[in-house]
Design an enzyme around this catalytic site. Structure first.
Site, PDB file in Angstrom:
ATOM      1  N   ASP A  93       0.857  -1.300   0.163  1.00  0.00           N
ATOM      2  CA  ASP A  93      -0.091  -0.097   0.117  1.00  0.00           C
ATOM      3  C   ASP A  93       0.889   1.087   0.023  1.00  0.00           C
ATOM      4  O   ASP A  93       1.960   1.072   0.662  1.00  0.00           O
ATOM      5  CB  ASP A  93      -0.788  -0.058   1.389  1.00  0.00           C
ATOM      6  CG  ASP A  93      -1.873   0.919   1.272  1.00  0.00           C
ATOM      7  OD1 ASP A  93      -1.928   1.746   0.098  1.00  0.00           O
ATOM      8  OD2 ASP A  93      -2.745   0.977   2.292  1.00  0.00           O
ATOM      9  N   ASP A 277      -7.712  -7.485   2.025  1.00  0.00           N
ATOM     10  CA  ASP A 277      -6.767  -7.379   2.930  1.00  0.00           C
ATOM     11  C   ASP A 277      -7.373  -6.563   4.008  1.00  0.00           C
ATOM     12  O   ASP A 277      -8.203  -5.902   3.873  1.00  0.00           O
ATOM     13  CB  ASP A 277      -5.243  -6.585   2.527  1.00  0.00           C
ATOM     14  CG  ASP A 277      -5.465  -5.314   2.631  1.00  0.00           C
ATOM     15  OD1 ASP A 277      -4.935  -4.607   3.555  1.00  0.00           O
ATOM     16  OD2 ASP A 277      -6.140  -4.417   1.820  1.00  0.00           O
ATOM     17  N   CYS A 315     -12.447 -26.842  11.854  1.00  0.00           N
ATOM     18  CA  CYS A 315     -11.623 -25.737  11.448  1.00  0.00           C
ATOM     19  C   CYS A 315     -10.146 -26.660  11.510  1.00  0.00           C
ATOM     20  O   CYS A 315      -9.853 -27.446  12.325  1.00  0.00           O
ATOM     21  CB  CYS A 315     -11.353 -24.643  12.324  1.00  0.00           C
ATOM     22  SG  CYS A 315     -10.104 -23.543  11.743  1.00  0.00           S
ATOM     23  N   CYS A 317      -7.197 -25.407  11.055  1.00  0.00           N
ATOM     24  CA  CYS A 317      -5.932 -24.511  11.537  1.00  0.00           C
ATOM     25  C   CYS A 317      -5.167 -25.166  12.778  1.00  0.00           C
ATOM     26  O   CYS A 317      -5.808 -25.881  13.647  1.00  0.00           O
ATOM     27  CB  CYS A 317      -6.567 -23.070  11.884  1.00  0.00           C
ATOM     28  SG  CYS A 317      -6.889 -22.746  13.614  1.00  0.00           S
ATOM     29  N   CYS A 320      -7.070 -24.920  16.238  1.00  0.00           N
ATOM     30  CA  CYS A 320      -8.124 -25.761  16.340  1.00  0.00           C
ATOM     31  C   CYS A 320      -7.897 -27.029  16.281  1.00  0.00           C
ATOM     32  O   CYS A 320      -8.485 -28.049  16.950  1.00  0.00           O
ATOM     33  CB  CYS A 320      -9.097 -25.303  15.320  1.00  0.00           C
ATOM     34  SG  CYS A 320     -10.068 -23.859  15.436  1.00  0.00           S
ATOM     35  N   HIS A 346      -5.722 -18.565  13.657  1.00  0.00           N
ATOM     36  CA  HIS A 346      -7.028 -19.129  13.415  1.00  0.00           C
ATOM     37  C   HIS A 346      -7.815 -18.083  12.706  1.00  0.00           C
ATOM     38  O   HIS A 346      -8.510 -18.411  11.687  1.00  0.00           O
ATOM     39  CB  HIS A 346      -7.821 -19.179  14.889  1.00  0.00           C
ATOM     40  CG  HIS A 346      -9.328 -19.463  14.529  1.00  0.00           C
ATOM     41  ND1 HIS A 346      -9.840 -20.754  14.162  1.00  0.00           N
ATOM     42  CD2 HIS A 346     -10.337 -18.517  14.813  1.00  0.00           C
ATOM     43  CE1 HIS A 346     -11.065 -20.587  13.973  1.00  0.00           C
ATOM     44  NE2 HIS A 346     -11.699 -19.371  14.222  1.00  0.00           N
TER      45      HIS A 346
END
Length: 385
Positions: A93, A277, A315, A317, A320, A346
């Site tokens: 950015d 984003d 989940c 991840c 989890c 997560h």
């Protein structure tokens, strides 16, 4: 010479689309959420974490990196990719939002923006030309123009001034960008892509005029949509995306800047957005908030004290699959750093996986039904933060 940047739409379902954005540092399957590494680091996460959870493109910020450690220092170290050990695509950015958020510390003129650093009060100036040099030094694959950002509920007159200035600054960015591409051949990433930014607040005529001016001003690799999720109501944001969707070419990627709440990603994909984003997933993770399919929850709530279940059933991840809500709540109560890391991981995983599911729905031709059901389920339980 063939451009290292290509965008191919492979499937469409209404205005939603699935595709592949090719960059010098790899391919990005779209739609895609890009984790934010403002200071060349996605807070609390290692680049290997990002790879494992499926992130393919990340974002860094020219304003913050200019002030610390310095864009020239990063260039000396081989550019952002080498400096932060991330070998996938990066977008930077321009810092426009950060500069214009320095109320009382900056002065706006046609030449650029003079401001005082939020770190040490030193005098700084950003112009379209200087920002192009900064982003050249950083070496991201995609760089954003320097634009004039105003609050989401800005009146028509102020939004018009900022939009028209952004268009004028885009031309100056383009000239400087093309000069650097031709002359600065030893940059960390020799061939970059400059994205313009559609502005105009919540005013449909200004958004339309901005998009048309940008499209007529060059053959751009992709397009940014800025100045949203900055205080306006969500229906206003969605309405502006509908306007922009009708004006931008369909054969280029569209990037909705700074938007990262789950419902907004789904609504954005439905309106032709490819890239997103936001700092929200890691920022919220550090305060105890975590995403689930039934809304946002807070791990510090007492209801989780004896809960053996993961943050989100199903989940995949790393938080989890290994830890319970009871354990992660304990980490927050005990002020253990691991808790911040696990929720950040997560939340980023949740958004990356959400866009993977959206992409699969577009490919299957079921996006309209999938998105309707997903949003209904997400809003079915009261969000707690």
């Amino acid at each position: 010479m063939t451009s290292p940047f290509q965008f191919q739409t492979t499937h469409t379902d209404g205005h939603a689309r699935a595709g592949v954005f090719t960059t010098p540092h790899g391919k990005v399957a779209t739609p895609q959420f890009m984790p934010v590494g403002t200071l060349a680091s996605v807070k609390a996460l290692d680049p290997e974490d990002l790879t494992r959870l499926g992130a393919t493109m990340i974002l860094a910020n020219a304003y913050h990196l200019r002030l610390r450690p310095g864009d020239e220092m990063i260039r000396t170290m081989g550019g952002l990719h080498r400096f932060m050990q991330w070998d996938g695509p990066i977008l930077t950015d321009s810092g426009g939002f950060q500069v214009f958020s320095l109320e009382g510390l900056r002065t706006i003129a046609e030449e650029g923006v003079a401001f005082r650093s939020h770190l040490d009060g030193s005098r700084q100036q950003f112009t379209p030309e200087s920002v192009m040099q900064i982003e050249r030094n950083l070496g991201a694959d995609v760089i954003m123009q320097f634009d004039h950002v105003v609050p989401g509920q800005s009146p028509h007159e102020l939004a018009k001034v900022a939009m028209e200035r952004s268009v004028r600054w885009l031309e100056r960015c383009r000239v400087a960008f093309e000069r650097l591409q031709a002359d600065d051949t030893r940059a960390p990433t020799p061939v970059q892509a400059l994205f313009p930014i559609v502005q105009g607040g919540i005013h449909a005529d200004l958004r339309r005029d901005s998009a048309r001016s940008i499209v007529n001003g060059g053959d751009w690799v992709g397009y940014g949509v800025g100045g949203l999720s900055v205080g306006e109501a969500k229906p206003d944001m969605y309405a502006m995306l509908d306007v922009v969707n009708g004006e931008l070419p369909t054969n280029r990627p569209r990037y909705l800047m700074g938007v990262g709440f789950p419902e907004d990603l789904v609504e954005g994909v439905a309106r032709g957005i490819d890239l997103f984003d936001c700092v929200a997933p890691t920022r919220m993770g550090r305060t105890g908030a975590f995403f689930t399919r039934t809304g946002r929850k807070n791990i510090k709530n007492a209801q989780w004290r004896l809960d053996p279940a993961p943050l989100e059933d199903g989940c995949t991840c790393a938080a989890c699959t290994r830890f319970s809500k009871a354990y992660i709540r304990h980490l927050f109560v005990a002020e253990e750093i691991l808790g911040l890391r696990l929720l950040s991981l997560h939340n980023v995983h949740f958004l990356v996986a959400l866009m993977r599911d959206a992409r699969a729905a577009v490919q299957a031709g079921t996006f309209a039904g999938w998105s309707r059901d997903w949003l209904a389920h997400y809003h079915s339980s009261k969000t707690t933060s």
